[in-house]
Design an enzyme around this catalytic site. Structure first.
Site, short mmCIF file in Angstrom:
data_model
loop_
_atom_site.label_atom_id
_atom_site.label_comp_id
_atom_site.label_asym_id
_atom_site.label_seq_id
_atom_site.Cartn_x
_atom_site.Cartn_y
_atom_site.Cartn_z
N THR A 192 5.44 -0.28 -2.19
CA THR A 192 6.83 -0.20 -2.65
C THR A 192 7.78 -0.45 -1.49
OG1 THR A 192 6.22 1.37 -4.37
CG2 THR A 192 8.54 1.30 -3.74
N VAL A 194 7.39 -2.29 1.27
CA VAL A 194 7.46 -3.71 1.60
C VAL A 194 8.08 -4.49 0.44
CG1 VAL A 194 6.12 -5.75 2.26
CG2 VAL A 194 5.50 -3.51 3.16
N GLU A 212 4.43 -6.45 -7.80
CA GLU A 212 3.30 -5.63 -8.25
C GLU A 212 3.05 -4.59 -7.17
OE1 GLU A 212 1.98 -5.75 -11.15
OE2 GLU A 212 3.06 -7.52 -11.82
N CYS A 246 -4.48 0.09 -6.45
CA CYS A 246 -3.12 0.49 -6.82
C CYS A 246 -3.07 1.28 -8.11
CB CYS A 246 -2.20 -0.73 -6.91
SG CYS A 246 -2.73 -1.96 -8.12
#
Length: 509
Positions: A192, A194, A212, A246
């Site tokens: 998140t 980056v 994503e 993730c």
């Protein structure tokens, strides 16, 4: 590469797109077939490269990445022609004599910034969608998976048009330089933090992005489940790729009694999978590097109490699958996405309590997992919580259903892909309305012209009420069918009149 080299690669790819070559369906299919052959002919080398980067055994890479990539590109090949066709839309009274339709159009030149944890899937799934949509794409694999990145840079140009789909390697400075250039779409997979930087850089050119990202994906578990199955499925999601996924379950919410049953089943499951010495098991991966290892170990050491596992092996970068109990909401392990094989348990009194806890957390979940056999409980979590996806009674399995859009919400991402949704992500659906010079149409629409008067206004309001006109597209098929029946009847009548009835084929007799 320096900035000038990047600019040249991007400019060449842009010229190739502007030439129109990628919009040709034959060209798209040829490159999709090239991608298919790349997977088929390099399976061993790809799995070995991922092993060199992540320590993940080849069998897991073949199942978790290469098999999904093979299926994905076959889906693209089977459907790209149909997906690329324009689609007519419904008419109203105001457009009864017009032709409104939607035409899929490639977005243009796209940049794909991949992540390291699934370095094949997260690079090549979006690439196949970009190819199918008719885009050109610059692929930047993660520098944290160098062996995979080098293999992609070396082999892919042998199978794809390298001017339309170049692969560029490098680290953070190279990604930053790429983001300074103008693209028509940016597709990023990563954290998140980056993701915010990528979105900010893309905004300088008003470039749309697909992000994503990650997030703390919660699991709710109650006592209505088969606990043996539930423990397997939760712990599998936490140990695949050593938790560096993730959509891995991040933390578990359950009552104290359910926690005890889960720990009892979990102890048996982990022993069955990895034995007394998990660090020696070939089925257990390792953390990416010392920095990631140290980060997860620190979370483990400063949060709750170890109930299962807990050992760390710095030399081999292995952390034993671990379950923590007595965890508080303010503990370090609950402040960020864990991205490792550590599962904290937060005890709650009920499903209501769990829903309140999930909704009180600032980051949006990428995935939400509900383990319950109660229909009302599942419905409440689905209805009353926010997450990119929801799965009931298993973890991570939804990612293999390519008909489902894969993506986050809020801080866990924006946009989605997989299957047709990948094609959609890299396509602009252009709205088109074609009109002609039919005098009836002109008469009806003349109410918009001055001078304005009450009669025209009443007619305009009638037209703009937009009552749906029934779709008559199936009528022509009905008419053809009825004409066919009429033809058979007439043939039989004439045959009988001429005395040729015995010469009719069986299907006409």
């Amino acid at each position: 590469m320096n900035t000038q080299d990047f600019s040249q690669v991007v400019e060449i790819a842009r010229r190739e797109f502007q030439s129109g070559k990628t919009t040709d369906i034959k060209f798209r299919k040829a490159n999709l077939r090239g991608l298919l052959h790349f997977y088929q002919e390099n399976e061993t080398e790809l799995a070995d490269a991922v092993y060199a980067d992540l320590g993940r055994i080849p069998d897991e890479t073949i199942v978790a990445e290469i098999s999904l990539l093979l299926r994905d590109v076959k889906t693209m090949l089977a459907n790209v022609e149909h997906w690329s066709q324009q689609k007519t839309v419904g008419r109203s009274l105001a457009t009864l004599l017009d032709w409104p339709y939607v035409r899929p159009q490639p977005r243009g030149l796209v940049l794909i910034l991949s992540a390291w944890n699934y370095p094949l899937q997260l690079s090549l799934l979006p690439l196949s969608g970009a190819i199918a949509a008719g885009c050109c794409a610059v692929l930047k694999p993660s520098e944290l998976a160098p062996a995979t990145a080098a293999l992609l840079a070396d082999r892919l140009p042998r199978y794809l048009d390298s001017t339309c789909y170049p692969v560029v390697c490098g680290g953070v400075p190279e990604s930053q330089r790429l983001l300074q250039l103008r693209f028509d779409h940016v597709f990023f997979t990563g954290s998140t933090a980056v993701g915010r930087l990528v979105a900010a850089a893309a905004s300088q050119h008003l470039t749309p992005v697909t992000l994503e990202l990650g997030g703390k994906s919660p699991v709710y578990l109650d006592d209505s489940v088969n606990m043996e199955y539930a423990a397997r499925r939760i712990l599998w999601g936490k140990t695949v790729n050593l938790g560096q996924t993730c959509i891995a379950p991040d933390y578990l919410l359950c009552t104290k009694a359910t926690e005890e049953a889960f720990l009892e089943a979990g102890r048996r499951v982990l022993h069955q999978w990895f034995g007394e010495r998990p660090e020696d098991s070939p089925s257990l991966g390792r953390m990416l590097n010392k920095r990631h290892f140290s980060r997860v170990r620190k979370l483990l050491e400063n949060s709750g109490r170890v109930a299962l596992g807990g050992r760390c092996f710095e030399q081999t970068l292995i952390i034993e699958p671990t379950v923590l109990t007595d965890v508080r909401a303010e503990d370090p392990v609950m402040e960020e996405e864990i991205f490792g094989p550590v599962l904290p348990i937060i005890t709650v009194s009920s499903a209501d309590d769990a829903i309140r806890f999930i909704n009180s957390r600032t980051p949006h979940a990428l995935s939400l997992y509900i383990f319950s056999s109660r229909r009302d409980v599942k419905d409440r979590f689905i209805r009353e919580t926010d997450s990119g996806t929801v799965m009931c009674n298993d973890t991570m399995y939804h990612a293999i259903v390519e008909q489902l859009p894969f993506g986050g919400v809020g801080t866990s991402g924006m946009g989605a892909y997989h299957g047709k949704h990948s094609f959609d992500t890299f396509s602009h659906y252009k709205s088109v309305l074609e009109r002609n010079y039919n005098p009836v149409a002109e008469l009806c629409c003349s109410v918009r012209y001055p001078p304005y008067e009450p009669t025209k206004t009443r007619l305009a309001k009638l037209l703009l009420k937009n009552p749906a006109v029934p779709d008559l597209s199936a009528v022509k098929y009905t008419i053809v069918f009825l004409l066919g029946l009429l033809s058979i009847y007439l043939i039989r009548v004439f045959a009988q009149a001429l005395g040729y009835e015995d010469r009719l084929p069986d299907f006409l007799a």
